[in-house]
Design a protein around this motif. Structure first.
Motif, PDB file in Angstrom:
ATOM      1  N   SER A 114       0.822  -1.213   0.000  1.00  0.00           N
ATOM      2  CA  SER A 114       0.000   0.000   0.000  1.00  0.00           C
ATOM      3  C   SER A 114       0.856   1.262   0.000  1.00  0.00           C
ATOM      4  N   LEU A 115       1.880   1.307   0.854  1.00  0.00           N
ATOM      5  CA  LEU A 115       2.804   2.459   0.872  1.00  0.00           C
ATOM      6  C   LEU A 115       2.023   3.766   0.776  1.00  0.00           C
ATOM      7  N   SER A 116       1.128   3.976   1.750  1.00  0.00           N
ATOM      8  CA  SER A 116       0.185   5.094   1.652  1.00  0.00           C
ATOM      9  C   SER A 116       0.862   6.451   1.497  1.00  0.00           C
ATOM     10  N   ASN A 117       2.013   6.650   2.145  1.00  0.00           N
ATOM     11  CA  ASN A 117       2.674   7.951   2.018  1.00  0.00           C
ATOM     12  C   ASN A 117       3.174   8.196   0.600  1.00  0.00           C
ATOM     13  N   LYS A 118       3.630   7.131  -0.033  1.00  0.00           N
ATOM     14  CA  LYS A 118       4.199   7.285  -1.370  1.00  0.00           C
ATOM     15  C   LYS A 118       3.113   7.421  -2.423  1.00  0.00           C
ATOM     16  N   HIS A 119       2.071   6.595  -2.313  1.00  0.00           N
ATOM     17  CA  HIS A 119       1.077   6.562  -3.382  1.00  0.00           C
ATOM     18  C   HIS A 119      -0.197   7.339  -3.056  1.00  0.00           C
ATOM     19  N   GLY A 120      -0.351   7.734  -1.813  1.00  0.00           N
ATOM     20  CA  GLY A 120      -1.543   8.503  -1.477  1.00  0.00           C
ATOM     21  C   GLY A 120      -2.800   7.659  -1.350  1.00  0.00           C
ATOM     22  N   TRP A 121      -2.652   6.381  -1.030  1.00  0.00           N
ATOM     23  CA  TRP A 121      -3.855   5.553  -0.824  1.00  0.00           C
ATOM     24  C   TRP A 121      -3.566   4.487   0.204  1.00  0.00           C
ATOM     25  N   THR A 122      -4.607   3.971   0.802  1.00  0.00           N
ATOM     26  CA  THR A 122      -4.495   2.808   1.686  1.00  0.00           C
ATOM     27  C   THR A 122      -5.575   1.828   1.270  1.00  0.00           C
ATOM     28  N   TRP A 123      -5.244   0.560   1.391  1.00  0.00           N
ATOM     29  CA  TRP A 123      -6.212  -0.471   1.005  1.00  0.00           C
ATOM     30  C   TRP A 123      -7.010  -0.888   2.223  1.00  0.00           C
ATOM     31  N   ALA A 124      -8.311  -0.982   2.063  1.00  0.00           N
ATOM     32  CA  ALA A 124      -9.168  -1.438   3.157  1.00  0.00           C
ATOM     33  C   ALA A 124      -9.878  -2.712   2.726  1.00  0.00           C
ATOM     34  N   VAL A 125     -10.120  -3.586   3.685  1.00  0.00           N
ATOM     35  CA  VAL A 125     -10.847  -4.818   3.384  1.00  0.00           C
ATOM     36  C   VAL A 125     -12.232  -4.437   2.856  1.00  0.00           C
ATOM     37  N   PRO A 126     -12.622  -4.951   1.681  1.00  0.00           N
ATOM     38  CA  PRO A 126     -13.949  -4.613   1.135  1.00  0.00           C
ATOM     39  C   PRO A 126     -15.062  -4.981   2.110  1.00  0.00           C
ATOM     40  N   LYS A 127     -16.080  -4.140   2.177  1.00  0.00           N
ATOM     41  CA  LYS A 127     -17.212  -4.395   3.074  1.00  0.00           C
ATOM     42  C   LYS A 127     -18.206  -5.314   2.364  1.00  0.00           C
ATOM     43  N   PHE A 128     -18.257  -6.570   2.808  1.00  0.00           N
ATOM     44  CA  PHE A 128     -19.108  -7.553   2.131  1.00  0.00           C
ATOM     45  C   PHE A 128     -20.469  -7.707   2.807  1.00  0.00           C
ATOM     46  N   MET A 129     -20.670  -7.060   3.939  1.00  0.00           N
ATOM     47  CA  MET A 129     -21.905  -7.289   4.681  1.00  0.00           C
ATOM     48  C   MET A 129     -22.953  -6.197   4.439  1.00  0.00           C
ATOM     49  N   LYS A 130     -22.633  -5.198   3.650  1.00  0.00           N
ATOM     50  CA  LYS A 130     -23.557  -4.082   3.446  1.00  0.00           C
ATOM     51  C   LYS A 130     -24.826  -4.548   2.745  1.00  0.00           C
ATOM     52  N   ARG A 131     -25.973  -4.228   3.313  1.00  0.00           N
ATOM     53  CA  ARG A 131     -27.241  -4.615   2.705  1.00  0.00           C
ATOM     54  C   ARG A 131     -27.760  -3.458   1.848  1.00  0.00           C
ATOM     55  N   MET A 132     -28.185  -3.795   0.647  1.00  0.00           N
ATOM     56  CA  MET A 132     -28.667  -2.773  -0.271  1.00  0.00           C
ATOM     57  C   MET A 132     -30.160  -2.972  -0.490  1.00  0.00           C
ATOM     58  N   LYS A 133     -30.882  -1.866  -0.727  1.00  0.00           N
ATOM     59  CA  LYS A 133     -32.280  -1.991  -1.120  1.00  0.00           C
ATOM     60  C   LYS A 133     -32.338  -2.559  -2.530  1.00  0.00           C
ATOM     61  N   VAL A 134     -33.229  -3.515  -2.743  1.00  0.00           N
ATOM     62  CA  VAL A 134     -33.298  -4.168  -4.050  1.00  0.00           C
ATOM     63  C   VAL A 134     -34.431  -3.549  -4.860  1.00  0.00           C
ATOM     64  N   PRO A 135     -34.121  -2.849  -5.958  1.00  0.00           N
ATOM     65  CA  PRO A 135     -35.169  -2.266  -6.795  1.00  0.00           C
ATOM     66  C   PRO A 135     -35.942  -3.361  -7.523  1.00  0.00           C
ATOM     67  N   ASP A 136     -37.054  -2.968  -8.104  1.00  0.00           N
ATOM     68  CA  ASP A 136     -37.880  -3.891  -8.881  1.00  0.00           C
ATOM     69  C   ASP A 136     -37.456  -3.790 -10.347  1.00  0.00           C
ATOM     70  N   TYR A 137     -37.153  -4.937 -10.961  1.00  0.00           N
ATOM     71  CA  TYR A 137     -36.688  -4.927 -12.351  1.00  0.00           C
ATOM     72  C   TYR A 137     -37.703  -5.564 -13.297  1.00  0.00           C
ATOM     73  N   LYS A 138     -38.975  -5.562 -12.885  1.00  0.00           N
ATOM     74  CA  LYS A 138     -39.989  -6.235 -13.701  1.00  0.00           C
ATOM     75  C   LYS A 138     -40.158  -5.597 -15.078  1.00  0.00           C
ATOM     76  N   ASP A 139     -39.837  -4.315 -15.191  1.00  0.00           N
ATOM     77  CA  ASP A 139     -40.021  -3.643 -16.474  1.00  0.00           C
ATOM     78  C   ASP A 139     -38.819  -3.821 -17.402  1.00  0.00           C
ATOM     79  N   LYS A 140     -37.784  -4.549 -16.944  1.00  0.00           N
ATOM     80  CA  LYS A 140     -36.585  -4.754 -17.763  1.00  0.00           C
ATOM     81  C   LYS A 140     -36.340  -6.247 -17.953  1.00  0.00           C
TER      82      LYS A 140
END
Length: 595
Positions: A114-140
């Motif tokens: 990551s070398l955050s000071n050199k590259h200007g970023w840090t890596w974080a573990v992706p958030k896999f537990m986030k719940r999203m509202k599920v839209p309705d796709y019946k028209d597609k």
């Protein structure tokens, strides 16, 4: 093989016993995994033509024709554990374990570089537990629909019309100079999109411009609600190709690919194998991996779509100067280089390194499901002299009790196509849900049973071949069948012990089955799936009609617990709907539409 007796199809395996008396040889499997399958068996007069012939060759569903076994094309050995036979593909519990190991491996690589000071970023573990509202796709129907919704609707993450488009390009257009680089005609692309939306199962691309079809495919990926590399992992893939040393990029990409949702990973593999075919004809089409990647990376990563968090002021400042943003330039380059790398390495990208399996050998072996032999089944019951016939009779009686009690305690789910869907958690060592799908059929019970037993070719386009391995009595057999998958993924091979009854009270018929090991049933398909429970109950409901109920839990191998939770119940509902529709051919089939 020719089937003996008047019946003959297959199913997944019985699971209708009340919880208190449920008998299951799979109940002691460690809770580290789950189930599912395209749930169905197979029937026909022997063998059917494969929908795909390996890596991206033919991506469409086959016509209902039988072909000799020896004419079946070879199966593509992907996705696989490197160095492990296809039969040992991970089941849900094992894949869940591998995903945890991949997250650890990826975290170690990303944190080291990551070398955050050199590259200007840090890596974080992706958030896999986030719940999203599920839209309705019946028209597609095709465009703008999440891949998991396509799985729920059809059993496959890519719509048939998009698979047909890839097949058309592969068969007819790989020699076209600048494929995916040269633009198509806007009006014709729009017409192609409209036909895809209106008739997704019956589109013909004959005589269409290669560039129009390629642009339409590009638009399919651009219009997905989230990028193919997923919202959670897109940035991780970009960071791999920005900061991780070249010699470790494949290892990091393999780990990240395994963390993708199953449907995203499967579509990515199908697409990369197709793009590798394009690159293989580079002398004719002049499309190198990098050329292709530059054209497709924006659509796969959704790079050029304005991020929601960007304020109007930030957007105005970014584009008013006319100067490209350095971060955007860096991401675009990383996306193109990464996609080019994945195209070149598509055969290795989806392998699970053997050392990862070895790293957790005991846990991995413990999670595996082992189907019993016929001899084993008798020992599962605490009865002296019990045999596999005793075991099957317990399953039949349990299903009858469930029906008499009107399936008490099941949790109802929403479902499509006028079907009823419910699930129940089984109290055992295995967390796999038991699913139940029901539908009313315009045919008497004995006719419906025969349709399920011996006429799968009339309602399941994924059916490839079948045979009766051993006839045990007039209504009991060991039955083997193969179900096809989306290219280039391996087909699924099932070996089940099954028995059916037509002499039950009130005119009911039943079919119960479960996976068994049998020495005369060598692997026919690419992966040996496991039917943990499959039971069909067919009850008369007046005027020559029947109520068909299928109870099942199946592990297809190669799928994660999350995939089963999201998609398997919908596949169950779709299966009983197809059986119902097979008695209504004018409703089930539509004319092929040519664009």
């Amino acid at each position: 093989g020719q089937a003996a007796g008047p019946w003959g199809q297959g199913a997944q395996a019985g699971g209708g016993l009340p919880q208190a008396s449920r008998v299951s040889v799979y109940d002691n499997v460690p809770s580290s995994h789950l189930d599912a399958t395209s749930l169905s068996e197979s029937e026909a007069a022997g063998v059917r033509e494969r929908r795909d012939s390996g890596v991206g060759a033919s991506l469409t569903r086959p016509s209902r024709l039988a072909t000799p076994v020896e004419q079946l094309p070879a199966l593509a050995p992907t996705p696989a554990i490197h160095g492990v036979a296809p039969r040992q593909q991970p089941d849900a519990g094992q894949l869940n374990l591998l995903q945890r190991l991949s997250l650890l491996r990826l975290t170690a690589i990303m944190e080291k570089h990551s070398l955050s000071n050199k590259h200007g970023w840090t890596w974080a573990v992706p958030k896999f537990m986030k719940r999203m509202k599920v839209p309705d796709y019946k028209d597609k129907t095709v465009f703008g629909v999440p891949l998991i919704v396509h799985v729920q609707r059809t059993g496959q993450p890519l719509p048939q019309s998009i698979q047909q488009a890839l097949r058309y390009l592969r068969s007819n257009c790989l020699d076209q100079v600048g494929l995916f680089r040269k633009s198509g005609v806007k009006s014709r692309i729009h017409a192609l999109r409209q036909m895809n939306e209106s008739f997704p199962e019956n589109v013909s691309y004959e005589d269409q411009s290669a560039y129009d079809v390629a642009d339409m495919v590009k638009q399919f990926f651009r219009d997905l609600p989230e990028p193919l590399l997923s919202s959670k992992l897109s940035e991780t893939f970009l960071h791999i190709y920005q900061y991780v040393p070249k010699e470790q990029q494949l290892q990091a990409a393999q780990a990240a690919v395994l963390l993708l949702a199953d449907e995203n990973r499967e579509v990515l593999q199908t697409l990369l194998c197709f793009l590798k075919d394009v690159v293989d004809l580079v002398e004719e089409n002049q499309m190198t991996p990098m050329n292709l990647a530059v054209c497709l990376a924006p659509s796969l990563f959704h790079l050029n779509l304005l991020k929601k968090e960007s304020s109007p002021r930030v957007i105005q400042k970014k584009y008013a100067t006319g100067k490209p943003d350095q971060k955007d330039l860096s991401e675009n380059l990383a996306a193109a280089q990464g996609l080019a790398h994945m195209i070149v390495e598509c055969n290795r990208l989806f392998e699970v390194p053997l050392e990862m399996v070895a790293q957790s050998h005991n846990s991995y072996a413990e999670a595996e499901i082992h189907p019993p032999t016929l001899e084993d089944l008798g020992t599962q019951l605490e009865e002296s002299g019990a045999t596999f016939r005793t075991y099957l009779e317990h399953l039949v009686q349990g299903l009858q009790r469930e029906a008499k009690e009107k399936f008490k305690g099941w949790v109802t789910c929403s479902s499509a196509d006028n079907t009823d869907l419910a699930f129940k958690k089984v109290i055992s060592g295995h967390p796999l849900r038991l699913w139940k799908a029901s539908v009313e059929v315009e045919a008497p019970p004995s006719v419906v049973l025969n349709r399920v037993l011996r006429e799968r070719h009339l309602w399941d386009e994924d059916f490839v071949q079948w045979k009766v391995v051993e006839t045990l009595d007039k209504q009991t057999e060991v039955y083997q069948y193969v179900l096809n998958s989306m290219a280039p993924h391996p087909s699924r091979d099932f070996v089940v012990l099954r028995t059916w009854r037509t002499d039950l009270p009130k005119g009911m018929c039943t079919l119960v089955s479960l996976s068994v090991e049998h020495e005369e049933a060598p692997l026919l398909g690419g992966v040996r799936a496991v039917v943990m429970d499959s039971q069909y109950l067919i009850e008369p409901c007046g005027s020559g009609k029947s109520r068909l109920t299928h109870v099942c839990r199946v592990d297809l191998r190669g799928h994660s617990p999350e995939w089963y939770n999201k998609g398997f119940g919908h596949l169950c509902a779709a299966e009983v709907a197809r059986i119902r529709n097979s008695f209504q051919p004018l409703i089930a089939e539509g004319p092929e539409t040519k664009i």
